[in-house]
Design a protein around this motif. Structure first.
Motif, PDB file in Angstrom:
ATOM      1  N   TYR A 190      11.351  15.130  10.385  1.00  0.00           N
ATOM      2  CA  TYR A 190      10.710  15.987   9.389  1.00  0.00           C
ATOM      3  C   TYR A 190      11.687  16.662   8.443  1.00  0.00           C
ATOM      4  N   PRO A 191      12.686  17.373   8.975  1.00  0.00           N
ATOM      5  CA  PRO A 191      13.608  18.020   8.035  1.00  0.00           C
ATOM      6  C   PRO A 191      14.395  17.028   7.196  1.00  0.00           C
TER       7      PRO A 191
ATOM      8  N   SER B 222       0.443   2.725  -3.342  1.00  0.00           N
ATOM      9  CA  SER B 222      -0.878   3.256  -3.658  1.00  0.00           C
ATOM     10  C   SER B 222      -1.084   4.581  -2.975  1.00  0.00           C
TER      11      SER B 222
ATOM     12  N   ALA C 234      -0.438   7.355  -5.260  1.00  0.00           N
ATOM     13  CA  ALA C 234      -1.524   7.605  -6.206  1.00  0.00           C
ATOM     14  C   ALA C 234      -2.625   8.393  -5.533  1.00  0.00           C
ATOM     15  N   ASN C 235      -2.825   8.123  -4.272  1.00  0.00           N
ATOM     16  CA  ASN C 235      -3.814   8.878  -3.507  1.00  0.00           C
ATOM     17  C   ASN C 235      -3.468  10.336  -3.494  1.00  0.00           C
TER      18      ASN C 235
ATOM     19  N   ARG D 104      -6.257   8.013   6.457  1.00  0.00           N
ATOM     20  CA  ARG D 104      -5.476   8.652   5.395  1.00  0.00           C
ATOM     21  C   ARG D 104      -5.600  10.117   5.612  1.00  0.00           C
ATOM     22  N   ASP D 105      -4.608  10.871   5.239  1.00  0.00           N
ATOM     23  CA  ASP D 105      -4.698  12.283   5.575  1.00  0.00           C
ATOM     24  C   ASP D 105      -4.390  13.155   4.367  1.00  0.00           C
TER      25      ASP D 105
ATOM     26  N   LYS E 101       6.950  13.382  19.921  1.00  0.00           N
ATOM     27  CA  LYS E 101       6.790  14.521  19.023  1.00  0.00           C
ATOM     28  C   LYS E 101       8.145  15.107  18.680  1.00  0.00           C
TER      29      LYS E 101
ATOM     30  N   HIS F 102      -2.358  17.885  16.046  1.00  0.00           N
ATOM     31  CA  HIS F 102      -3.116  17.357  17.178  1.00  0.00           C
ATOM     32  C   HIS F 102      -2.415  17.670  18.487  1.00  0.00           C
TER      33      HIS F 102
ATOM     34  N   TRP G 111      -0.130   8.078  18.800  1.00  0.00           N
ATOM     35  CA  TRP G 111      -1.587   8.078  18.828  1.00  0.00           C
ATOM     36  C   TRP G 111      -2.130   7.216  19.954  1.00  0.00           C
TER      37      TRP G 111
ATOM     38  N   GLN H  81      -7.187   6.304  18.385  1.00  0.00           N
ATOM     39  CA  GLN H  81      -7.400   7.188  17.251  1.00  0.00           C
ATOM     40  C   GLN H  81      -6.505   6.717  16.124  1.00  0.00           C
TER      41      GLN H  81
ATOM     42  N   TYR I 286       0.817  -1.201   0.000  1.00  0.00           N
ATOM     43  CA  TYR I 286       0.000   0.000   0.000  1.00  0.00           C
ATOM     44  C   TYR I 286       0.848   1.247   0.000  1.00  0.00           C
TER      45      TYR I 286
ATOM     46  N   PHE J 289      -8.439   4.567  -1.019  1.00  0.00           N
ATOM     47  CA  PHE J 289      -8.825   3.618   0.015  1.00  0.00           C
ATOM     48  C   PHE J 289      -9.603   4.237   1.150  1.00  0.00           C
TER      49      PHE J 289
ATOM     50  N   ASP K   2      -0.346  20.121  19.119  1.00  0.00           N
ATOM     51  CA  ASP K   2      -0.449  21.541  19.460  1.00  0.00           C
ATOM     52  C   ASP K   2      -1.826  21.877  19.997  1.00  0.00           C
TER      53      ASP K   2
ATOM     54  N   PHE L 298       1.443  16.605  14.561  1.00  0.00           N
ATOM     55  CA  PHE L 298       1.860  17.855  15.208  1.00  0.00           C
ATOM     56  C   PHE L 298       0.654  18.721  15.523  1.00  0.00           C
TER      57      PHE L 298
ATOM     58  N   ASP M 279       2.340  15.996   9.949  1.00  0.00           N
ATOM     59  CA  ASP M 279       1.651  17.259  10.200  1.00  0.00           C
ATOM     60  C   ASP M 279       0.401  17.052  11.021  1.00  0.00           C
ATOM     61  N   ALA M 280      -0.336  16.028  10.697  1.00  0.00           N
ATOM     62  CA  ALA M 280      -1.558  15.764  11.468  1.00  0.00           C
ATOM     63  C   ALA M 280      -1.217  15.519  12.929  1.00  0.00           C
TER      64      ALA M 280
ATOM     65  N   GLN N 254      -5.372   6.697  12.090  1.00  0.00           N
ATOM     66  CA  GLN N 254      -5.336   7.574  10.941  1.00  0.00           C
ATOM     67  C   GLN N 254      -5.528   6.728   9.699  1.00  0.00           C
TER      68      GLN N 254
ATOM     69  N   GLN O  99       2.359  14.499   5.543  1.00  0.00           N
ATOM     70  CA  GLN O  99       0.991  14.787   5.969  1.00  0.00           C
ATOM     71  C   GLN O  99       0.669  14.100   7.282  1.00  0.00           C
ATOM     72  N   ALA O 100       1.125  12.867   7.404  1.00  0.00           N
ATOM     73  CA  ALA O 100       0.859  12.145   8.649  1.00  0.00           C
ATOM     74  C   ALA O 100       1.523  12.854   9.822  1.00  0.00           C
TER      75      ALA O 100
ATOM     76  N   LYS P 180       5.890  22.401  14.168  1.00  0.00           N
ATOM     77  CA  LYS P 180       6.781  22.960  15.200  1.00  0.00           C
ATOM     78  C   LYS P 180       8.219  22.643  14.797  1.00  0.00           C
TER      79      LYS P 180
ATOM     80  N   VAL Q  98      -3.974   3.985 -11.986  1.00  0.00           N
ATOM     81  CA  VAL Q  98      -2.716   4.409 -11.373  1.00  0.00           C
ATOM     82  C   VAL Q  98      -2.748   4.186  -9.873  1.00  0.00           C
ATOM     83  N   GLY Q  99      -3.877   4.436  -9.276  1.00  0.00           N
ATOM     84  CA  GLY Q  99      -3.933   4.258  -7.833  1.00  0.00           C
ATOM     85  C   GLY Q  99      -5.345   4.012  -7.378  1.00  0.00           C
ATOM     86  N   VAL Q 100      -5.492   3.679  -6.138  1.00  0.00           N
ATOM     87  CA  VAL Q 100      -6.807   3.362  -5.585  1.00  0.00           C
ATOM     88  C   VAL Q 100      -7.073   4.272  -4.407  1.00  0.00           C
TER      89      VAL Q 100
END
Lengths: 588, 295
Positions: free
Chosen positions: A534-535, A402, A405-406, B286-287, A527, A569, A509, B282, A399, B235, A571, A567, A564-565, B284, A561-562, B295, B231-233
């Protein structure tokens, strides 16, 4: 005296700089994290105080050799050789050293934050430690993660292994390792020290235990045994019977082995009757002229008196038993000194097996059930259910691609997705037009031609282009992915970051909602670790060649993105917390 | 269905094709300027006839997907002689009447296009296929093709996923041909999981060509043909409480139901978190959210 939980071991020993060196006598004291050696002579310079952390391995001489030595080796090549007064002493120290090295090698350091929440120090058994070490040794990715987080102080040992219980359990029940087999010596007349004769002929073993040393010496025993073998080889059953009648000890060797018979019966019962083995002509043993593995059959069915029956031996029996024993391999692992102990050890293992089988009632029941299920009558069977595909749990790495592609589709489709279809017609009208369309076809028939040739041509071209471009981008091999086209270093780094981020996010999480101080500190630590990665991700994006940059950024984007989400949360949570604690001066 | 004849020799390429036609009137009226239902039907009918011509033993079954109901409109193996696809038209008309009568009195004008009952028709197709499986050892190889255009209804998420998994388990591929404006996440997942083909044709007036080139291939031939791959799915999942598509949510650790907010009690399995074994973590999924400053 030497129980497993011992904290300190003190033994007299000599420290030697080399094996030949007579050595300095002194006292060796072993504790969990270090060992010290103090010489008897206070003026001697040979004093040692070494932590087990620096010791990488230990070697030792075999029991029974001239010197009882224990050699502790260091990483840089240095070593400490100790000679003990006797082997038991040395063995105690050896075991202690082994566990100490394992413990220090693990280096499970938790962050020294003793907060209010009671986190018990794990009482790890030696077996558990071993399992963990083995897992780490086998899986280098796991080892990297472990090094990064546990030794880096971000996660504690307990937390790291908490999510991997299944791995540990799996590792525990492994296949038995290959064992050394017995020598395939059917014809040697020397009684072998490794107990092959005892393994093949339980009656002889029993006789040995009974007769020696009470009734006869070992030499006599083996002489009688050889005589019996000679008699067998002559195939003179009557002579064998005659001699057996005279000498009762000899009779034991000449008679059929009852214990063997019992064993054979048990083995037969354990064979699965539901096993479907097809027989063919080669399996027909009854009508072949050649019997007994190439030896001509004696057609004169000598009808002996029943009293001679017990003395009859068949070559095929002997061969089968021998083969079974060779395949079974060494039943006893320890190297034992003399024949008697071999016999006893074998007897013990056989007893243990018997006891185990006797208690396996459940196995029997299960077997009976299975037999009854398999022997259903075909005509009365219900129709079989159609074939089904087995459940397959996919590798999460599949995945990984994939995801890109998302990211692709969200970047591209947000525009078109926003364009919702507007239906400005009432339901009734919509249905009307639908029905109209249907009647139109009913009366007019299908359009002729169904499709315009130019349009068809365009469609075919488009499809062909689509397929070939996919092949170009996704690779000829459907399993090949974008990852493989990247340079190796980048790929390794990306995967490493990916697995670290997964691990960190998992723990991050899971520590929400934050209810205790421990969780708060844990979340903060995680965190911080994430903000360090990150950098690095940004760097990777920039360091790649320009033609791969787009693909790499597509791969990296979901990771960012993950993070960022996470961070965001964190904050938000910190803000809430500070807002709340503003109201309650007591704080948490 | 006619009883199976044991003397039939079924070659590798005999197929049973279940065609699910989207008959959502709102969708068709909204797409009217580009592509009409009658043109669509003519392409599809020509396609069905070609399938029946490919092999004498091929079977085709058509199920119409409405907004209130689903129904069989054509079965090529019913009747003594194999019928032509045009005979589905009266039945389709009947179905549309029936569907209309089931809709509620108040008109949803200007409300956007609702979703059609894809889950219902998928389930019906799978039931038919199961019946074929149990009819004996000789049966054609079934597959499902969805000609769909209406948007995904998140309320059908659970039902559709269940159908997809049962199709996967019975080894029935689900092909998707999306004639709507946007991609369908459900059908993407369906084709991905079951090993079918997902295609969104660029030119709808060449629909017959797409159908004949890509979707007419039988399962055996697919082993050595190269068909278009997406190309992609997508999900993404939808939450069980509001049926919204979500990217980040809470999951019950016992039954794996997805919720958008922290729940006191799981509505699917009834387990109380923090008391018994189920713990709401909680998770995740997909985001895609735009990045905040970090930060």
């Amino acid at each position: 005296m030497a129980d497993k939980q011992q904290q300190v071991v003190v033994k007299r020993a000599r420290h030697k700089s080399s094996v030949k060196d007579p050595g300095t006598p002194g006292v060796l004291k072993l504790t969990k994290d270090r060992f010290t050696f103090m010489p008897n002579d206070p003026s001697s310079p040979v004093k040692h105080n070494v932590e087990f952390r620096t010791i990488k391995g230990h070697k030792f001489t075999k029991d029974g050799t001239k010197q009882a030595l224990l050699n502790l080796t260091q990483d840089q090549g240095g070593n400490y050789i100790f000679e003990f007064e006797n082997f038991p002493d040395r063995n105690v120290c050896k075991d202690f050293v082994a566990s100490a090295i394992a413990l220090s090698g693990e280096a499970g350091r938790t962050v020294p934050e003793k907060s209010a929440v009671p986190i018990q120090d794990e009482q790890l058994s030696a077996a558990e430690m071993e399992r963990r070490i083995k897992l780490l040794q086998e899986d280098s990715d796991l080892q990297k993660l472990h090094k990064q987080f546990v030794i880096g102080g971000i996660l504690s040992e307990a937390e790291f292994w908490a999510t991997r219980k299944k791995l540990l359990e799996q590792n525990y029940s492994r296949r038995p390792k290959q064992r050394v087999a017995l020598k395939n010596d059917m014809w040697s007349t020397k009684p072998l020290a490794d107990g092959q004769i005892f393994a093949e002929k339980p009656a002889v073993r029993q006789a040995y235990l009974n007769f020696v040393p009470n009734k006869m010496t070992e030499k006599e025993f083996w002489t009688k045994y050889s005589r019996a073998e000679y008699l067998h080889s002559t195939k003179n059953v009557i002579a064998a019977a005659a001699e057996a009648a005279e000498d009762e000890e000899l009779a034991v060797f000449l008679k059929q082995d009852d214990m063997l018979v019992n064993e054979a019966r048990k083995k037969i019962r354990q064979v699965d009757p539901t096993l479907d083995m097809e027989a063919d002509e080669g399996d027909d043993y009854m009508h072949l002229p050649i019997q007994d593995h190439g030896l001509p059959r004696n057609d004169n069915k000598d009808v002996l008196d029943s009293q001679y029956e017990p003395y009859r031996r068949s070559f095929s029996q002997h061969l089968n038993q021998h083969a079974a024993v060779v395949l079974q391999g060494r039943v006893i692992d320890v190297e034992l000194g003399d024949t008697r102990s071999v016999a006893e050890a074998l007897a013990r293992t056989k007893h243990a097996e018997l006891a185990k089988d006797a208690s396996d009632v459940y196995l029997d029941k299960e077997r009976l059930e299975r037999i009854s299920r398999m022997t259903e009558i075909e005509d009365l069977q219900a129709p079989r259910d159609p074939a089904v595909a087995p459940l397959s749990i996919k590798d999460p790495r599949d995945y990984f691609d994939s995801q890109q592609a998302n990211a692709f589709s969200t970047l591209g489709d947000t525009v078109s997705g926003a364009k919702q279809l507007k239906c400005s017609v009432s339901t009734r009208e919509a249905y009307c037009s639908l029905k109209e369309c249907i009647s139109e076809i009913k009366f007019q028939g299908l359009t002729e031609p169904t499709i315009n040739s130019e349009v068809a041509f365009k469609v075919l071209n488009g499809l062909a282009q689509n397929i070939s471009s996919n092949k170009y981008h996704l690779g000829r091999n459907p399993n090949e992915s974008v990852l493989d086209s990247l340079p190796k270093i980048t790929r390794e780094e990306l995967l490493l970051h990916w697995s670290s981020i997964q691990e960190l996010l998992k723990h991050f999480w899971s520590s929400y909602p934050i209810t205790t101080k421990y969780l708060l500190t844990k979340a903060t630590k995680l965190k911080d670790a994430m903000s360090q990665i990150y950098p690095k991700l940004q760097e990777i994006k920039e360091s790649v060649q320009s033609d791969l940059r787009h693909q790499v950024s597509l791969l990296v984007q979901p990771m960012l993105q993950a993070l960022d989400a996470a961070f965001a949360h964190y904050d938000a949570d910190v803000q809430n917390r500070s807002a709340r604690s503003g109201e309650r001066p007591n704080g948490f | 269905m006619s009883p199976p004849v044991p003397s039939k020799i079924l070659t590798d390429d005999v197929s049973l094709l279940m065609v699910l036609i989207d008959s959502n009137p709102h969708f068709w009226s909204s797409i009217k300027p580009h592509f009409s239902f009658s043109k669509f039907l003519s392409h599809v009918l020509a396609f069905l006839n070609s399938i029946l011509l490919l092999n004498q033993l091929n079977q085709v079954v058509v199920i119409a997907t409405g907004i209130n109901s689903c129904g069989y409109v054509f079965d090529s193996s019913s009747g003594s002689v194999s019928q032509r696809a045009e005979s589905l038209l009266p039945k389709l008309e009947e179905f549309a009447e029936n569907d209309e009568s089931l809709s509620e009195r108040d008109d949803d004008s200007g409300n956007g296009v609702g979703s059609s009952l894809l889950s219902g028709s998928l389930s019906m197709a799978l039931c038919y296929i199961q019946r074929v499986f149990r009819s004996g050892p000789l049966h054609p190889q079934p597959r499902i093709i969805c000609l769909h255009g209406s948007p995904d209804g998140p309320g059908q998420y659970v039902a559709i996923m269940n159908s997809i998994f049962s199709a996967q388990r019975s080894m029935v591929p689900i092909d998707s041909c999306v004639i709507g404006i946007q991609h369908s996440a459900f059908l993407q997942q369906a084709s991905y999981i079951t090993g079918g083909v997902y295609l969104k044709p660029q030119q709808l007036d060449g629909l017959f060509q797409y159908l004949a080139t890509v979707f007419a291939t039988d399962l055996h031939s697919r082993n050595f043909l190269q068909l278009p791959k997406p190309v992609g799915v997508d999900f993404r999942a939808s939450c069980f409480c509001h049926k919204n598509t979500i990217d980040m949510g809470f999951i019950c650790s016992v039954c794996l139901s997805i919720f958008c907010k922290h729940q006191k009690k799981c509505s699917t399995c009834g387990m109380l978190p923090n008391v018994c074994r189920s713990i709401f973590g909680q998770a995740q999924t997909r985001d895609p959210s735009a990045s905040q400053q970090r930060k």
